[in-house]
Design a protein around this motif. Sequence first.
Motif, PDB file in Angstrom:
ATOM      1  N   ALA A  69      41.936 -20.901 -29.805  1.00  0.00           N
ATOM      2  CA  ALA A  69      40.629 -20.246 -30.065  1.00  0.00           C
ATOM      3  C   ALA A  69      40.664 -19.260 -31.132  1.00  0.00           C
ATOM      4  CB  ALA A  69      39.927 -19.731 -28.717  1.00  0.00           C
ATOM      5  N   ARG A  70      39.657 -18.961 -31.912  1.00  0.00           N
ATOM      6  CA  ARG A  70      39.623 -18.048 -32.995  1.00  0.00           C
ATOM      7  C   ARG A  70      39.942 -16.567 -32.443  1.00  0.00           C
ATOM      8  NH1 ARG A  70      34.650 -17.078 -36.997  1.00  0.00           N
ATOM      9  NH2 ARG A  70      33.503 -16.771 -35.231  1.00  0.00           N
ATOM     10  N   THR A 196      39.103 -15.476 -18.405  1.00  0.00           N
ATOM     11  CA  THR A 196      39.268 -15.646 -19.808  1.00  0.00           C
ATOM     12  C   THR A 196      37.874 -15.704 -20.643  1.00  0.00           C
ATOM     13  OG1 THR A 196      39.590 -17.816 -19.593  1.00  0.00           O
ATOM     14  CG2 THR A 196      41.547 -16.699 -19.389  1.00  0.00           C
ATOM     15  N   LEU A 197      38.180 -15.330 -22.003  1.00  0.00           N
ATOM     16  CA  LEU A 197      37.088 -15.599 -22.871  1.00  0.00           C
ATOM     17  C   LEU A 197      37.658 -15.852 -23.964  1.00  0.00           C
ATOM     18  CD1 LEU A 197      34.036 -14.903 -23.542  1.00  0.00           C
ATOM     19  CD2 LEU A 197      34.657 -12.805 -24.205  1.00  0.00           C
ATOM     20  N   ASP A 198      37.077 -17.219 -24.708  1.00  0.00           N
ATOM     21  CA  ASP A 198      37.561 -17.686 -25.957  1.00  0.00           C
ATOM     22  C   ASP A 198      36.350 -18.092 -26.727  1.00  0.00           C
ATOM     23  OD1 ASP A 198      40.221 -18.068 -25.005  1.00  0.00           O
ATOM     24  OD2 ASP A 198      39.472 -19.677 -23.647  1.00  0.00           O
ATOM     25  N   ASP A 199      36.496 -17.834 -28.015  1.00  0.00           N
ATOM     26  CA  ASP A 199      35.589 -17.958 -29.088  1.00  0.00           C
ATOM     27  C   ASP A 199      36.151 -19.394 -29.701  1.00  0.00           C
ATOM     28  OD1 ASP A 199      34.122 -18.493 -31.300  1.00  0.00           O
ATOM     29  OD2 ASP A 199      34.475 -16.421 -32.251  1.00  0.00           O
ATOM     30  N   LEU A 200      35.242 -20.581 -29.189  1.00  0.00           N
ATOM     31  CA  LEU A 200      35.509 -21.625 -29.645  1.00  0.00           C
ATOM     32  C   LEU A 200      34.856 -22.326 -30.858  1.00  0.00           C
ATOM     33  CD1 LEU A 200      36.242 -23.197 -26.179  1.00  0.00           C
ATOM     34  CD2 LEU A 200      37.857 -22.541 -27.686  1.00  0.00           C
ATOM     35  N   SER A 201      33.677 -21.395 -31.349  1.00  0.00           N
ATOM     36  CA  SER A 201      33.288 -21.701 -32.511  1.00  0.00           C
ATOM     37  C   SER A 201      34.049 -22.205 -33.747  1.00  0.00           C
ATOM     38  CB  SER A 201      32.176 -20.792 -33.010  1.00  0.00           C
ATOM     39  OG  SER A 201      33.013 -19.679 -33.570  1.00  0.00           O
ATOM     40  N   VAL A 202      35.202 -21.681 -33.578  1.00  0.00           N
ATOM     41  CA  VAL A 202      36.210 -22.134 -34.869  1.00  0.00           C
ATOM     42  C   VAL A 202      37.459 -22.297 -34.131  1.00  0.00           C
ATOM     43  CG1 VAL A 202      37.401 -21.565 -36.892  1.00  0.00           C
ATOM     44  CG2 VAL A 202      34.919 -21.108 -36.784  1.00  0.00           C
ATOM     45  N   ILE A 203      38.144 -23.353 -34.550  1.00  0.00           N
ATOM     46  CA  ILE A 203      39.657 -23.372 -33.907  1.00  0.00           C
ATOM     47  C   ILE A 203      40.539 -23.258 -35.081  1.00  0.00           C
ATOM     48  CG2 ILE A 203      41.310 -25.357 -33.033  1.00  0.00           C
ATOM     49  CD1 ILE A 203      39.179 -24.317 -30.950  1.00  0.00           C
ATOM     50  N   ASP A 204      41.573 -22.451 -34.782  1.00  0.00           N
ATOM     51  CA  ASP A 204      42.755 -22.217 -35.522  1.00  0.00           C
ATOM     52  C   ASP A 204      44.094 -23.255 -34.849  1.00  0.00           C
ATOM     53  OD1 ASP A 204      41.874 -20.522 -37.204  1.00  0.00           O
ATOM     54  OD2 ASP A 204      42.239 -18.661 -35.697  1.00  0.00           O
ATOM     55  N   VAL A 205      44.509 -23.794 -35.842  1.00  0.00           N
ATOM     56  CA  VAL A 205      45.473 -24.798 -35.480  1.00  0.00           C
ATOM     57  C   VAL A 205      46.991 -24.279 -36.120  1.00  0.00           C
ATOM     58  CG1 VAL A 205      46.525 -27.295 -35.411  1.00  0.00           C
ATOM     59  CG2 VAL A 205      43.950 -26.703 -35.385  1.00  0.00           C
ATOM     60  N   ALA A 206      47.967 -24.267 -35.243  1.00  0.00           N
ATOM     61  CA  ALA A 206      49.239 -23.662 -35.577  1.00  0.00           C
ATOM     62  C   ALA A 206      50.235 -24.759 -35.572  1.00  0.00           C
ATOM     63  CB  ALA A 206      49.931 -22.664 -34.609  1.00  0.00           C
ATOM     64  N   PHE A 207      50.838 -25.001 -36.949  1.00  0.00           N
ATOM     65  CA  PHE A 207      51.839 -26.151 -37.183  1.00  0.00           C
ATOM     66  C   PHE A 207      52.738 -25.925 -38.198  1.00  0.00           C
ATOM     67  CE2 PHE A 207      48.306 -26.563 -40.113  1.00  0.00           C
ATOM     68  CZ  PHE A 207      48.636 -27.225 -41.323  1.00  0.00           C
ATOM     69  N   SER A 208      53.888 -26.556 -38.423  1.00  0.00           N
ATOM     70  CA  SER A 208      54.845 -26.309 -39.383  1.00  0.00           C
ATOM     71  C   SER A 208      55.225 -27.470 -40.210  1.00  0.00           C
ATOM     72  CB  SER A 208      56.133 -25.835 -38.720  1.00  0.00           C
ATOM     73  OG  SER A 208      55.856 -24.654 -38.065  1.00  0.00           O
ATOM     74  N   ALA A 268      40.906 -24.949 -26.531  1.00  0.00           N
ATOM     75  CA  ALA A 268      42.382 -24.211 -26.849  1.00  0.00           C
ATOM     76  C   ALA A 268      43.452 -24.777 -26.197  1.00  0.00           C
ATOM     77  CB  ALA A 268      42.137 -22.708 -26.525  1.00  0.00           C
ATOM     78  N   GLY A 269      44.474 -24.940 -26.695  1.00  0.00           N
ATOM     79  CA  GLY A 269      45.705 -25.516 -26.218  1.00  0.00           C
ATOM     80  C   GLY A 269      45.804 -27.190 -26.383  1.00  0.00           C
ATOM     81  N   MET A 270      44.682 -27.757 -27.004  1.00  0.00           N
ATOM     82  CA  MET A 270      44.735 -29.164 -27.394  1.00  0.00           C
ATOM     83  C   MET A 270      46.006 -29.351 -28.199  1.00  0.00           C
ATOM     84  SD  MET A 270      41.015 -30.381 -27.593  1.00  0.00           S
ATOM     85  CE  MET A 270      41.333 -32.016 -27.615  1.00  0.00           C
ATOM     86  N   PHE A 271      46.633 -30.684 -28.327  1.00  0.00           N
ATOM     87  CA  PHE A 271      47.678 -31.225 -28.969  1.00  0.00           C
ATOM     88  C   PHE A 271      46.988 -31.882 -30.432  1.00  0.00           C
ATOM     89  CE2 PHE A 271      50.212 -34.678 -30.229  1.00  0.00           C
ATOM     90  CZ  PHE A 271      51.339 -34.017 -30.851  1.00  0.00           C
ATOM     91  N   LEU A 272      47.413 -31.445 -31.416  1.00  0.00           N
ATOM     92  CA  LEU A 272      46.376 -32.072 -32.620  1.00  0.00           C
ATOM     93  C   LEU A 272      47.710 -32.705 -33.460  1.00  0.00           C
ATOM     94  CD1 LEU A 272      43.924 -29.540 -33.098  1.00  0.00           C
ATOM     95  CD2 LEU A 272      43.325 -31.623 -32.028  1.00  0.00           C
ATOM     96  N   ARG A 273      47.294 -33.943 -34.212  1.00  0.00           N
ATOM     97  CA  ARG A 273      48.008 -34.370 -35.400  1.00  0.00           C
ATOM     98  C   ARG A 273      47.278 -34.090 -36.668  1.00  0.00           C
ATOM     99  NH1 ARG A 273      52.085 -37.743 -33.990  1.00  0.00           N
ATOM    100  NH2 ARG A 273      51.965 -38.582 -31.901  1.00  0.00           N
ATOM    101  N   ALA A 274      48.221 -33.285 -37.421  1.00  0.00           N
ATOM    102  CA  ALA A 274      47.545 -32.720 -38.752  1.00  0.00           C
ATOM    103  C   ALA A 274      47.961 -33.439 -39.818  1.00  0.00           C
ATOM    104  CB  ALA A 274      47.937 -31.130 -39.072  1.00  0.00           C
TER     105      ALA A 274
END
Length: 364
Positions: A69-70, A196-208, A268-274
């Motif tokens: 979450a943002r 918990t409180l999550d701002d889901l209007s924008v998602i940040d995706v962490a990857f390498s 938040a927490g979802m697995f994504l392919r980038a």
Amino acid sequence: MMRALRVLIGLLLLAGAGFGGFVYTSDMLAATQDSGGGRPERGPLQVRTEAAQTMRFAETVEAVGTARARESVMLHPPAAGRVTEVAIDPGARVSEGDVLLRLDDAEARARLTATEATLTQTRAAHDRLQALSRSGSVTEANLEAARADMMRAEAEHALAETALRDRTLTAPFAGVVGFTDVARGELVDTATEVTTLDDLSVIDVAFSVPERYLSRLARGQLVELTSAAWPDRRFIGEISAIDTRVDETTRAIAMRARVPNDDRALTAGMFLRAALVLDERQATAVPERALSVAGDDSYIHIAEAGTARRVSVTTGRMAAGMIEVSGPVQPGDAVIVTNLANVSDGADVEVLAAEQARLEAPSQ
């Protein structure tokens, strides 16, 4: 002697019969050809075509990442006390400042009332002494003491207001609230986890990605993301941050991509392919099945005015059953995709209509 004569006569008769048959056969063939009854000529080769088209091709590097979450926070009560109201609906959206939890505030309200009375009294005393000081009836020391009492009362009043506000837990930002185990009547303190409180209007995706791509990375670069939860959707974002260091163990560099999430499809927490887009271009493409290869030569056949024309091409990237080609091929050209084993340069062809091609296609 008579026996030899009979043998000679028999051979002469056989030779005459053979010659007569040859003459008869030759005459029949000639008659047949003269009457136009020869083998019919083969018609044009029936083929099916698909139009060459302009497509977007992208060079990408793929990675896997985790959605965040943002803004995300675990909420705790701002003070200790007994819960009088729980206004949390798990999964509901809340706005900044919405009340989520209330604590018993009777004591805090009483303290605020007392400080208001003290503040009113000290202000009146200060104003009275200040008026008398203009005529010289009050010393400067007395006026300063009255001013100090008033300021102390103001500070105590401010503390009382803060204590009263702390009897209420509000949303620090707009977002979606999670589950809660807190109930009315429960005693809580500042260590109690409320929700918990999550701002889901924008998602940040962490990857390498591997360090070899570092020179081709920049903030704002396009990222395409997919999720097993939404197999038919592609989420488009852009790089929002790139780490300042390469991991010495993995030799990869971490980054963040920011993805709009107005419909809250991602959480938040979802697995994504980038798929990080390093380069993209518009190019001419033809169906992969139209391509033929002979040695080092790749070529296709284009149907033009009933004739097949062989065109050598240079191939590039593939996508969705199409392949990028460069050469004398233009979008809209009728590229032959069937009967390729029998097509040759300059051959006469008949292009079947789509419905006719479907009906005449061999059953599988």
